[in-house]
Write an enzyme that holds these catalytic residues in place. Structure first.
Site, PDB file in Angstrom:
ATOM      1  CD  GLU A  96     -24.395 -35.060 -10.428  1.00 42.71           C
ATOM      2  OE1 GLU A  96     -24.371 -36.137 -10.912  1.00 42.71           O
ATOM      3  OE2 GLU A  96     -23.745 -33.886 -10.495  1.00 42.71           O
ATOM      4  CG  ASP A  97     -23.798 -41.408 -10.189  1.00 43.32           C
ATOM      5  OD1 ASP A  97     -23.574 -40.039 -10.398  1.00 43.32           O
ATOM      6  OD2 ASP A  97     -23.770 -42.251 -11.123  1.00 43.32           O
ATOM      7  CG  ASP A 100     -15.132 -38.270 -13.953  1.00 42.45           C
ATOM      8  OD1 ASP A 100     -14.273 -38.223 -13.193  1.00 42.45           O
ATOM      9  OD2 ASP A 100     -15.386 -38.659 -15.136  1.00 42.45           O
ATOM     10  CG  PHE A 149     -14.708 -46.215 -14.524  1.00 40.80           C
ATOM     11  CD1 PHE A 149     -15.130 -45.246 -14.953  1.00 40.80           C
ATOM     12  CD2 PHE A 149     -15.804 -47.489 -14.310  1.00 40.80           C
ATOM     13  CE1 PHE A 149     -16.348 -45.087 -15.486  1.00 40.80           C
ATOM     14  CE2 PHE A 149     -16.926 -47.283 -14.883  1.00 40.80           C
ATOM     15  CZ  PHE A 149     -17.249 -45.816 -15.448  1.00 40.80           C
ATOM     16  NE  ARG A 162     -27.739 -47.909 -14.487  1.00 41.05           N
ATOM     17  CZ  ARG A 162     -27.058 -46.813 -14.917  1.00 41.05           C
ATOM     18  NH1 ARG A 162     -26.259 -45.847 -13.649  1.00 41.05           N
ATOM     19  NH2 ARG A 162     -26.768 -46.052 -15.905  1.00 41.05           N
TER      20      ARG A 162
HETATM   21  P1  IMP Z   1     -18.878 -35.697 -15.205  1.00 43.45           P
HETATM   22  O1  IMP Z   1     -17.606 -36.116 -15.854  1.00 43.45           O
HETATM   23  O2  IMP Z   1     -18.749 -35.081 -13.779  1.00 43.45           O
HETATM   24  O3  IMP Z   1     -19.788 -35.071 -15.904  1.00 43.45           O
HETATM   25  O4  IMP Z   1     -19.515 -37.230 -14.974  1.00 43.45           O
HETATM   26  C1  IMP Z   1     -20.391 -37.693 -15.753  1.00 43.45           C
HETATM   27  C2  IMP Z   1     -21.100 -38.840 -15.386  1.00 43.45           C
HETATM   28  O5  IMP Z   1     -20.139 -39.937 -15.719  1.00 43.45           O
HETATM   29  C3  IMP Z   1     -21.377 -39.188 -14.003  1.00 43.45           C
HETATM   30  O6  IMP Z   1     -22.770 -38.656 -13.635  1.00 43.45           O
HETATM   31  C4  IMP Z   1     -21.143 -40.900 -14.033  1.00 43.45           C
HETATM   32  O7  IMP Z   1     -22.516 -41.147 -14.612  1.00 43.45           O
HETATM   33  C5  IMP Z   1     -20.286 -41.057 -14.969  1.00 43.45           C
HETATM   34  N1  IMP Z   1     -18.951 -41.369 -14.356  1.00 43.45           N
HETATM   35  C6  IMP Z   1     -17.906 -40.777 -14.151  1.00 43.45           C
HETATM   36  N2  IMP Z   1     -16.956 -41.463 -13.264  1.00 43.45           N
HETATM   37  C7  IMP Z   1     -17.809 -42.744 -13.206  1.00 43.45           C
HETATM   38  C8  IMP Z   1     -17.137 -43.864 -12.443  1.00 43.45           C
HETATM   39  O8  IMP Z   1     -16.007 -44.141 -11.803  1.00 43.45           O
HETATM   40  N3  IMP Z   1     -18.119 -44.995 -12.698  1.00 43.45           N
HETATM   41  C9  IMP Z   1     -18.959 -44.884 -13.256  1.00 43.45           C
HETATM   42  N4  IMP Z   1     -19.672 -43.902 -13.712  1.00 43.45           N
HETATM   43  C10 IMP Z   1     -18.939 -42.677 -13.784  1.00 43.45           C
HETATM   44 MG    MG Z   2     -23.040 -44.043 -16.370  1.00 38.83          MG
END
Ligand code: IMP
Ligand code: MG
Length: 175
Positions: A96-97, A100, A149, A162
């Site tokens: 995963e990147d 969050d 962010f 990206r």
């Molecule tokens: P989740 O909230 O853990 O489900 O994250 C969902 C998705 O939100 C991640 O896979 C990212 O694609 C995007 N995301 C969350 N935080 C960031 C950030 O700081 N920058 C860019 N994308 C983010």
């Molecule tokens: Mg995204």
């Protein structure tokens, strides 16, 4: 809208951390075949670099989970790409990147468990534990960050940024 960017992690420091993670993963999976599943789209840059630092053979596949309404946090996730390899009995490492709220990761883990893998681990380049809503943690974490962010190295803001080699903090300002 202009993107105002502040440097956070340089390409060189990311590369160094990727090497360290790859060493640990190569040690941990030295005697087990490993299937990497990169999470589209943001995880592809990290997965591409990570796999080339591993010293063990791996297979590569992809998954894409889309939330119906991110702001609403209903937990409704749809999988628009699924791995094509059979996953039963495999050792899976989800790449995963960023972790969050954890909603996406929880959905991915639940969905992949249905395929009966031998093991299921998670590797994330970035972790924002202060934002977590779901009880999920990664086995391998590149960098832990505050509630920022970020964009670059695969991470986007509305599909922008990206391609940037470094990771930056995004401030949104009216142009
Ligand atoms: P989740 O909230 O853990 O489900 O994250 C969902 C998705 O939100 C991640 O896979 C990212 O694609 C995007 N995301 C969350 N935080 C960031 C950030 O700081 N920058 C860019 N994308 C983010
Ligand atoms: Mg995204």
């Amino acid at each position: 809208m202009e993107l105002k960017l502040t440097p956070l992690f340089s390409a060189a420091s990311i590369q160094q951390r990727v090497i360290e993670l790859a060493r640990r993963i190569s040690d941990d999976f030295a005697d087990r075949p490993l299937c990497l599943i990169a999470v589209l789209k943001g995880g592809v840059v990290f997965a591409a670099d990570l796999m080339r630092e591993l010293t063990i053979p791996v297979t590569l596949d992809f998954i894409r989970a889309r939330s119906y309404d991110g702001a609403n946090s209903t937990g409704q996730v749809k999988f628009t790409t699924m791995p094509t390899h059979p996953l039963a009995g495999q050792n899976i490492l989800v790449v995963e990147d960023i972790l969050d709220t954890g909603c996406t990761a929880v959905s991915i883990v639940e969905r992949l468990r249905q395929e009966n893998p031998a093991s299921l681990a998670m590797c994330t380049l970035l972790d924002k534990p202060c934002r977590r809503k779901m009880p999920v943690n990664a086995d391998y974490v590149g960098f832990t960050i505050d509630d920022l962010f970020v964009v670059g190295y695969g991470l986007d803001y509305e599909e922008r940024g990206r391609e940037l080699p470094d990771i930056h903090v995004l401030e949104t300002r009216k142009a």
